[in-house]
Design a protein around this motif. Structure first.
Motif: not given
Length: 70
Positions: A2, A19, A24, A47, A61-64, A66-67
């Motif tokens: 990622s 995702t 997203i 993050s 952000d970190e979630d994006l 990671k995707a």
């Protein structure tokens, strides 16, 4: 791997967006983040990631991060 595990100032090629959330995927596509496109991490602060796609800078952000699979 990622984008969240990527190194600073290293250009990567986006392989796919991992995702199940369509919103997203659509958001990243509007930024120009889709398979085959180059992406570079400019900086990481806590993050938040500053990335460069098509000569434009975005904060994600970190979630994006990671995707985005590189």
């Amino acid at each position: 791997m990622s984008l969240a595990k990527g190194m600073l100032n290293t250009p990567y090629t986006v392989n796919y967006v991992n995702t199940e959330h369509e919103d997203i995927r659509d958001f990243l596509f509007t930024l120009g983040c889709y398979p085959g496109e180059k992406v570079t991490i400019i900086s990481k602060l806590a993050s938040n990631y500053i990335i460069n796609i098509k000569n434009a800078r975005y904060s994600i952000d970190e979630d994006l991060a990671k995707a985005i699979m590189i």
